[in-house]
Design a protein around this motif. Structure first.
Motif, PDB file in Angstrom:
ATOM      1  N   ASP A   1       0.579  -1.356   0.038  1.00 31.53           N
ATOM      2  CA  ASP A   1      -0.034  -0.073  -0.031  1.00 31.53           C
ATOM      3  C   ASP A   1       0.738   1.244   0.032  1.00 31.53           C
ATOM      4  OD1 ASP A   1      -2.019   1.726  -0.010  1.00 31.53           O
ATOM      5  OD2 ASP A   1      -2.361   1.308   2.254  1.00 31.53           O
ATOM      6  N   LYS A   2       1.979   1.011  -0.585  1.00 36.11           N
ATOM      7  CA  LYS A   2       2.795   2.338  -0.788  1.00 36.11           C
ATOM      8  C   LYS A   2       2.753   2.673  -2.322  1.00 36.11           C
ATOM      9  CE  LYS A   2       5.317   2.959   3.283  1.00 36.11           C
ATOM     10  NZ  LYS A   2       6.543   3.245   4.005  1.00 36.11           N
ATOM     11  N   THR A   3       2.887   3.879  -2.726  1.00 31.90           N
ATOM     12  CA  THR A   3       2.873   4.292  -4.074  1.00 31.90           C
ATOM     13  C   THR A   3       4.498   4.162  -4.770  1.00 31.90           C
ATOM     14  OG1 THR A   3       1.569   5.968  -3.918  1.00 31.90           O
ATOM     15  CG2 THR A   3       2.646   5.882  -5.740  1.00 31.90           C
ATOM     16  N   GLN A   4       4.292   3.409  -6.094  1.00 28.93           N
ATOM     17  CA  GLN A   4       5.583   3.314  -6.804  1.00 28.93           C
ATOM     18  C   GLN A   4       5.803   4.770  -7.544  1.00 28.93           C
ATOM     19  OE1 GLN A   4       7.924   1.595  -6.660  1.00 28.93           O
ATOM     20  NE2 GLN A   4       9.006   2.072  -8.819  1.00 28.93           N
ATOM     21  N   VAL A   5       4.829   5.111  -8.460  1.00 30.38           N
ATOM     22  CA  VAL A   5       4.711   6.072  -9.216  1.00 30.38           C
ATOM     23  C   VAL A   5       3.374   6.637  -9.504  1.00 30.38           C
ATOM     24  CG1 VAL A   5       5.170   7.297 -11.504  1.00 30.38           C
ATOM     25  CG2 VAL A   5       6.755   5.609 -10.564  1.00 30.38           C
TER      26      VAL A   5
ATOM     27  N   GLU B   1       9.952  -7.579  -8.390  1.00 27.08           N
ATOM     28  CA  GLU B   1      10.338  -7.669  -9.666  1.00 27.08           C
ATOM     29  C   GLU B   1      11.946  -7.465  -9.565  1.00 27.08           C
ATOM     30  OE1 GLU B   1       8.379  -5.275 -12.414  1.00 27.08           O
ATOM     31  OE2 GLU B   1       6.427  -6.421 -12.007  1.00 27.08           O
ATOM     32  N   VAL B   2      12.268  -6.498  -8.611  1.00 28.67           N
ATOM     33  CA  VAL B   2      13.908  -6.046  -8.567  1.00 28.67           C
ATOM     34  C   VAL B   2      14.592  -7.545  -8.137  1.00 28.67           C
ATOM     35  CG1 VAL B   2      15.635  -4.987  -7.345  1.00 28.67           C
ATOM     36  CG2 VAL B   2      13.420  -3.735  -8.009  1.00 28.67           C
ATOM     37  N   ALA B   3      13.917  -8.255  -7.117  1.00 24.38           N
ATOM     38  CA  ALA B   3      14.563  -9.548  -6.672  1.00 24.38           C
ATOM     39  C   ALA B   3      14.601 -10.608  -7.847  1.00 24.38           C
ATOM     40  CB  ALA B   3      13.732  -9.882  -5.445  1.00 24.38           C
TER      41      ALA B   3
ATOM     42  N   ASP C   1      17.061  -0.519 -11.374  1.00 27.92           N
ATOM     43  CA  ASP C   1      16.858   0.451 -12.650  1.00 27.92           C
ATOM     44  C   ASP C   1      16.142  -0.386 -13.761  1.00 27.92           C
ATOM     45  OD1 ASP C   1      18.553   2.321 -11.529  1.00 27.92           O
ATOM     46  OD2 ASP C   1      20.129   2.387 -12.847  1.00 27.92           O
ATOM     47  N   ILE C   2      16.528  -1.540 -14.018  1.00 31.92           N
ATOM     48  CA  ILE C   2      16.125  -2.328 -15.128  1.00 31.92           C
ATOM     49  C   ILE C   2      14.462  -2.352 -14.766  1.00 31.92           C
ATOM     50  CG2 ILE C   2      15.705  -4.373 -16.070  1.00 31.92           C
ATOM     51  CD1 ILE C   2      18.664  -4.831 -15.621  1.00 31.92           C
ATOM     52  N   ALA C   3      14.175  -2.586 -13.504  1.00 35.51           N
ATOM     53  CA  ALA C   3      12.880  -3.014 -12.794  1.00 35.51           C
ATOM     54  C   ALA C   3      12.067  -1.538 -13.104  1.00 35.51           C
ATOM     55  CB  ALA C   3      12.781  -3.461 -11.460  1.00 35.51           C
ATOM     56  N   TYR C   4      12.148  -0.453 -12.576  1.00 34.89           N
ATOM     57  CA  TYR C   4      11.461   0.761 -12.525  1.00 34.89           C
ATOM     58  C   TYR C   4      11.415   1.421 -14.009  1.00 34.89           C
ATOM     59  CZ  TYR C   4      15.166   4.300 -12.316  1.00 34.89           C
ATOM     60  OH  TYR C   4      16.490   5.291 -12.324  1.00 34.89           O
TER      61      TYR C   4
END
Length: 468
Positions: free
Chosen positions: A52-56, A74-76, A258-261
């Motif tokens: 429940d925390k915003t990414q973008v 996804e980063v993992a 970086d790749i994920a976001y």
């Protein structure tokens, strides 16, 4: 001969055992320790709150944009794949092969933690907290001192600690959460292994040390820990022997992030109707034609993948982008292995790689076509109102050593008990009033930055009297 050794870098000692003259376990026990880290993180309340925390983009019911939780997962996934490919790559230094399982588990665990210290409302939440302490705290302190003469405090002494808050950073808050605020075992937070903890430390300076304009080092770009965790930072980096250099696995974590976001933000923008796939393809083509950076992967993406009508589906294209960038990061890590292991490497893994142009193209597209979307701007303005109100409310209540008014007592009672407990433990070893005020302020920022977007919003509505 490199400066760092993997036996030290993959230290499996836990925070609670440092100073006990314990030694690293054998490799099989070592693997179990890092598996335990993964379980402790995955089952922690702090990790669950990332859902429940915003990414973008603003979180909405019946929507499927990325949250901090899905982003971290996804980063993992990407970090593990990148680490496996690095360990499997045959080059001059093949010692990574025997450490493959430990390395993969550490980067997975660190990836799950990398955003755990971020406050509500995305990275703008960090800006709001920095802004409040830079522009409002002095007035707040002066007002409380005027109203309560018995509780006067030395502003000059407080400024020594205030630098942490004026430079508030989610990375530093992450280290604080996992080492102090989540009581898995005793008073050592999640009590994770040193190897995992060091991997999440992207930056190695505190708020009183020189900034990146003076040093130009990647590890000095931001603060990596608060003054309250100076001793913990020293213990961790002494065990791994990296000092103020970056842990080699941190480069893998940063590349995976970086790749994920970069890909997820753009994919989410399509789902939200902010932009579309055709505009994205046209932008890449135009960028390639004017790009002065290393753009081998960008060229291949445009001339082969996007041009191939059988690969028109955007999911295939984004899968290709991720693979290109993983390949570039792998090449960069292995090609610069000696420099990384000597603590001399001073850039991200995409700089000068086959994907440098692609990385920059994705970054520019996001800045130009996504981050100025009205829904994102509305969320940031709303977040500014909410977090500023909460700081305005709670900070004056904790400036006196104890609650003074009935309202102060109620506000103290609303702060999560675990945060109050951490402060109460500080009182046992600290006698300086100004330093204790610093820890009371941290008690509030721990509470507020740990909130989910929804909880911060709901608490604001209730405390402001807009909802009963």
């Amino acid at each position: 001969m490199t400066k760092f050794t993997w036996d030290k870098l993959l230290c499996d000692k836990r925070l609670s055992s440092l100073g006990n003259n314990s030694i690293n376990k054998n490799k099989e026990e070592n693997k179990v320790s890092f598996d335990s880290d993964y379980k402790r993180i995955l089952t922690s309340p702090a990790f669950r709150r990332l859902q429940d925390k915003t990414q973008v983009f603003p979180l909405e019911r019946n929507d499927f944009v990325h949250t901090r939780l899905t982003h971290s997962m996804e980063v993992a996934m990407i970090a593990r794949e990148l680490a496996m490919r690095i360990c499997d790559y045959k080059y001059k230094k093949d010692e990574l092969t025997s450490y493959k399982e430990q390395i993969c588990r550490i980067v997975e665990s660190a990836s799950l933690l990398h955003d755990i210290g971020n406050p509500p409302f995305g990275h703008f939440g960090e800006d709001i907290i920095r802004e409040w302490f830079s522009h409002k705290f002095e007035e707040c302190l002066r007002k409380v001192n005027t109203e309560r003469e018995k509780n006067k405090l030395n502003k000059l002494a407080i400024d020594n600690y205030l630098s942490d808050l004026k430079n508030f950073e989610g990375n530093a808050q992450a280290l604080r959460i996992v080492t102090k605020l989540h009581n898995f075992f005793g008073n050592h937070g999640m009590d994770l292994t040193v190897g995992t903890l060091n991997t999440i430390i992207k930056y190695t300076r505190n708020s009183k040390e020189s900034d990146n304009q003076k040093t130009g080092k990647i590890v000095d770009k931001k603060i990596g820990y608060f003054l309250s965790e100076q001793d913990i930072f020293n213990k961790i980096t002494t065990e791994t022997e990296v000092g103020h250099s970056r842990h080699p696995l941190t480069f893998i974590l940063e590349a995976a992030d970086d790749i994920a976001y970069l890909t997820a933000d753009i994919e989410d923008s399509f789902e939200k109707g902010v932009t579309d796939f055709d505009k994205f393809k046209n932008f890449l083509t135009s960028f390639y034609e004017t790009c002065q950076l290393n753009s081998t992967h960008l060229e291949e993406l445009i001339k082969k993948d996007i041009a191939d009508k059988n690969k028109e589906h955007r999911n295939v294209i984004f899968s290709k982008i991720r693979q290109y960038m993983i390949d570039a990061a792998k090449f960069s890590f292995t090609n610069n292995y000696t420099s990384i292991m000597n603590g001399d490497f001073n850039q991200d893994l995409f700089k000068g790689s086959h994907s440098e142009g692609l990385h920059e193209a994705l970054s520019q597209f996001s800045r130009q076509h996504i981050f100025n979307d009205k829904n994102i701007l509305k969320l940031e303005v709303s977040g500014h109102t909410i977090l500023t109100f909460l700081l305005d409310k709670f900070i004056p209540a904790v400036i006196p050593p104890k609650p003074v008014s009935k309202l102060d007592k109620k506000l103290w009672a609303l702060i999560a008990k675990k945060h109050v407990k951490v402060y109460e433990e500080c009182k046992e070893n600290i006698t300086d009033d100004n330093e204790l005020l610093y820890h009371r302020i941290l008690m509030v920022t721990d509470f507020i930055s740990g909130m989910t977007d929804s909880y911060a919003h709901d608490l604001y509505l209730i405390l402001s009297g807009n909802e009963i």
